[in-house]
Design a protein around this motif. Structure first.
Motif, PDB file in Angstrom:
ATOM      1  N   ALA A   1       0.545  -1.359  -0.153  1.00  0.00           N
ATOM      2  CA  ALA A   1      -0.112  -0.082  -0.134  1.00  0.00           C
ATOM      3  C   ALA A   1       1.100   1.265  -0.053  1.00  0.00           C
ATOM      4  N   GLY A   2       2.288   1.321   0.322  1.00  0.00           N
ATOM      5  CA  GLY A   2       3.281   2.373   0.171  1.00  0.00           C
ATOM      6  C   GLY A   2       2.802   2.736   1.145  1.00  0.00           C
ATOM      7  N   CYS A   3       2.815   2.399   2.506  1.00  0.00           N
ATOM      8  CA  CYS A   3       2.384   2.785   4.084  1.00  0.00           C
ATOM      9  C   CYS A   3       4.051   3.208   4.321  1.00  0.00           C
ATOM     10  N   HIS A   4       5.441   3.264   3.974  1.00  0.00           N
ATOM     11  CA  HIS A   4       6.792   3.379   4.393  1.00  0.00           C
ATOM     12  C   HIS A   4       7.041   4.673   3.960  1.00  0.00           C
ATOM     13  N   PHE A   5       6.138   5.113   2.119  1.00  0.00           N
ATOM     14  CA  PHE A   5       7.377   6.450   1.836  1.00  0.00           C
ATOM     15  C   PHE A   5       6.174   7.115   2.262  1.00  0.00           C
ATOM     16  N   GLY A   6       8.254   8.001   3.253  1.00  0.00           N
ATOM     17  CA  GLY A   6       7.758   9.320   3.786  1.00  0.00           C
ATOM     18  C   GLY A   6       7.772  10.304   3.238  1.00  0.00           C
ATOM     19  N   HIS A   7       8.445  11.969   3.669  1.00  0.00           N
ATOM     20  CA  HIS A   7       8.421  12.648   2.620  1.00  0.00           C
ATOM     21  C   HIS A   7       9.757  12.624   2.219  1.00  0.00           C
ATOM     22  N   LEU A   8      10.821  13.568   1.356  1.00  0.00           N
ATOM     23  CA  LEU A   8      12.034  14.873   0.497  1.00  0.00           C
ATOM     24  C   LEU A   8      12.591  14.500   2.847  1.00  0.00           C
ATOM     25  N   ARG A   9      13.585  14.050   2.477  1.00  0.00           N
ATOM     26  CA  ARG A   9      14.704  14.476   4.124  1.00  0.00           C
ATOM     27  C   ARG A   9      14.187  16.241   4.333  1.00  0.00           C
TER      28      ARG A   9
ATOM     29  N   PRO B   1      12.201   8.416  15.648  1.00  0.00           N
ATOM     30  CA  PRO B   1      12.676   7.290  16.049  1.00  0.00           C
ATOM     31  C   PRO B   1      11.692   6.420  15.183  1.00  0.00           C
ATOM     32  N   TYR B   2      11.075   6.683  13.460  1.00  0.00           N
ATOM     33  CA  TYR B   2       9.965   6.101  13.499  1.00  0.00           C
ATOM     34  C   TYR B   2      10.620   6.062  11.840  1.00  0.00           C
ATOM     35  N   ILE B   3      11.968   6.469  11.095  1.00  0.00           N
ATOM     36  CA  ILE B   3      12.429   6.060  10.284  1.00  0.00           C
ATOM     37  C   ILE B   3      13.222   5.538  10.218  1.00  0.00           C
ATOM     38  N   PHE B   4      12.892   4.645   8.988  1.00  0.00           N
ATOM     39  CA  PHE B   4      13.977   3.190   9.488  1.00  0.00           C
ATOM     40  C   PHE B   4      15.795   3.556   8.169  1.00  0.00           C
ATOM     41  N   MET B   5      15.329   4.376   6.869  1.00  0.00           N
ATOM     42  CA  MET B   5      16.464   4.776   6.677  1.00  0.00           C
ATOM     43  C   MET B   5      15.991   5.998   5.566  1.00  0.00           C
ATOM     44  N   GLU B   6      17.177   6.188   4.679  1.00  0.00           N
ATOM     45  CA  GLU B   6      16.645   7.550   3.919  1.00  0.00           C
ATOM     46  C   GLU B   6      17.025   6.607   2.136  1.00  0.00           C
ATOM     47  N   ARG B   7      15.884   7.173   1.396  1.00  0.00           N
ATOM     48  CA  ARG B   7      16.763   6.243   0.065  1.00  0.00           C
ATOM     49  C   ARG B   7      16.264   7.546  -1.399  1.00  0.00           C
ATOM     50  N   ASN B   8      17.356   8.087  -2.021  1.00  0.00           N
ATOM     51  CA  ASN B   8      17.420   9.140  -3.036  1.00  0.00           C
ATOM     52  C   ASN B   8      16.631  10.117  -2.554  1.00  0.00           C
ATOM     53  N   GLY B   9      17.004  10.299  -0.997  1.00  0.00           N
ATOM     54  CA  GLY B   9      16.027  12.311  -0.633  1.00  0.00           C
ATOM     55  C   GLY B   9      15.026  11.666  -0.264  1.00  0.00           C
ATOM     56  N   ILE B  10      15.074  10.303  -0.456  1.00  0.00           N
ATOM     57  CA  ILE B  10      13.010  10.184   1.185  1.00  0.00           C
ATOM     58  C   ILE B  10      13.773   9.633   2.082  1.00  0.00           C
ATOM     59  N   HIS B  11      12.657   9.516   2.724  1.00  0.00           N
ATOM     60  CA  HIS B  11      12.630   8.889   3.767  1.00  0.00           C
ATOM     61  C   HIS B  11      11.681   8.238   4.306  1.00  0.00           C
ATOM     62  N   ILE B  12      12.589   6.656   4.268  1.00  0.00           N
ATOM     63  CA  ILE B  12      11.792   5.261   4.737  1.00  0.00           C
ATOM     64  C   ILE B  12      11.364   5.208   6.135  1.00  0.00           C
ATOM     65  N   ILE B  13       9.658   5.083   6.180  1.00  0.00           N
ATOM     66  CA  ILE B  13       9.291   4.284   7.375  1.00  0.00           C
ATOM     67  C   ILE B  13       8.855   3.568   7.612  1.00  0.00           C
TER      68      ILE B  13
END
Length: 293
Positions: free
Chosen positions: A5-13, A22-34
């Motif tokens: 469902a794409g729940c893991h996509f956050g906003h730009l860094r 605390p809820y961010i797993f990593m950063e990929r291509n300038g976007i935070h991953i939840i």
């Protein structure tokens, strides 16, 4: 499912809020991953709390005025018979609730006057004005017409966009459940659900889980009420006096009356026999007395 469902996509860094670290797993291509592991845990916590609120018979107000969430919130909230706001948030809706209730009553008054023919004598222009006013009230407040008191909880889809609603709820001590993205501040949210609050699929899957918990709480409340009613009826029957039950049994059973009347008849026969025996003895005594002299 959350991943699909794409729940893991956050906003730009560059748009992130450090409080969401605390809820961010990593950063990929300038976007935070939840971190979806934390999302699952938080959904379970929120669902259990919502279930208990619904089980206690209290109302939960759903708020989502962003375009992609309106239809989803309307569908899910209606399915569990909960109030919702999908148009512009009316300022002071919680902190000035009596005024909002007056507007809702005004809408009901207009309906009543239209129904009984009071407005039939109005001109077309006046009737059009009343109709437009009624439509405006229905659009903004129709979904909360059944909300006769302050809600016990607030469920917000985008806490950054609905910041006024969150502030009003916090001021009144109403717990807030919210889908929080990486650009939002989770500090004012009592039950944080870290997830993508822009994707329709993400909003849908989270609301589905929460509304399922609410429906379960409502069913448990209904079952408890049925059990309490049955127990009350049973207690009333047990508290009925024993003699009243026995009289009722006698009235309903003619055989019991016959059995009770039989001993009384036997007593009467025995008394008659004793009296006849005494009379006979007295007569014999009187007849024998002169002969003895």
């Amino acid at each position: 499912m959350l991943l699909e469902a794409g729940c893991h996509f956050g906003h730009l860094r560059r748009k992130w809020n450090p409080a969401m670290a605390p809820y961010i797993f990593m950063e990929r291509n300038g976007i935070h991953i939840i971190d979806l592991h934390k999302t699952v845990v938080k959904i379970d916590e929120a669902a259990e709390a919502l279930k208990q609120i619904a089980k206690s018979g209290k109302k939960i107000l759903f708020v989502a005025t962003k375009k992609q969430a309106k239809s989803i919130v309307e569908e899910k909230a209606t399915s569990v018979n909960m109030p919702y706001v999908i148009e512009r948030w009316p300022g002071g809706m919680l902190t000035n609730f009596p005024t909002i209730r007056k507007a809702v009553k005004k809408m009901a008054t207009i309906d009543k006057l239209i129904g009984d023919g009071t407005f039939n004598n109005l001109s077309k222009r006046e009737l059009l004005q009343v109709t437009r006013q009624r439509a405006k009230l229905e659009k903004n407040l129709g979904s909360i017409a059944d909300l006769t008191r302050l809600p016990s909880a607030l469920f917000v889809v985008d806490v950054m966009k609905e910041n006024i609603a969150v502030k009003e709820a916090k001021r009144l001590g109403i717990p807030v459940f919210g889908i929080v993205d990486t650009n939002s501040n989770p500090d004012d949210i009592d039950f944080v659900i870290p997830a993508n609050d822009d994707a329709k699929d993400s909003i849908d899957i989270i609301l589905t889980a929460c509304c399922a918990a609410i429906a379960e709480g409502l069913e448990e409340r209904k079952a408890e009420k049925a059990d309490e009613k049955a127990q009350a009826e049973q207690n009333e029957e047990a508290a009925e006096p024993r003699n009243m039950r026995s009289r009722k049994a006698r009235r309903e059973s003619p055989k019991a009356e016959a059995v009770e009347e039989a001993p009384a008849a036997e007593v009467a026969d025995n008394e008659a026999t004793v009296l006849d025996a005494d009379v006979a003895d007295n007569e014999a005594t009187v007849l024998d007395a002169p002969a003895a002299e």
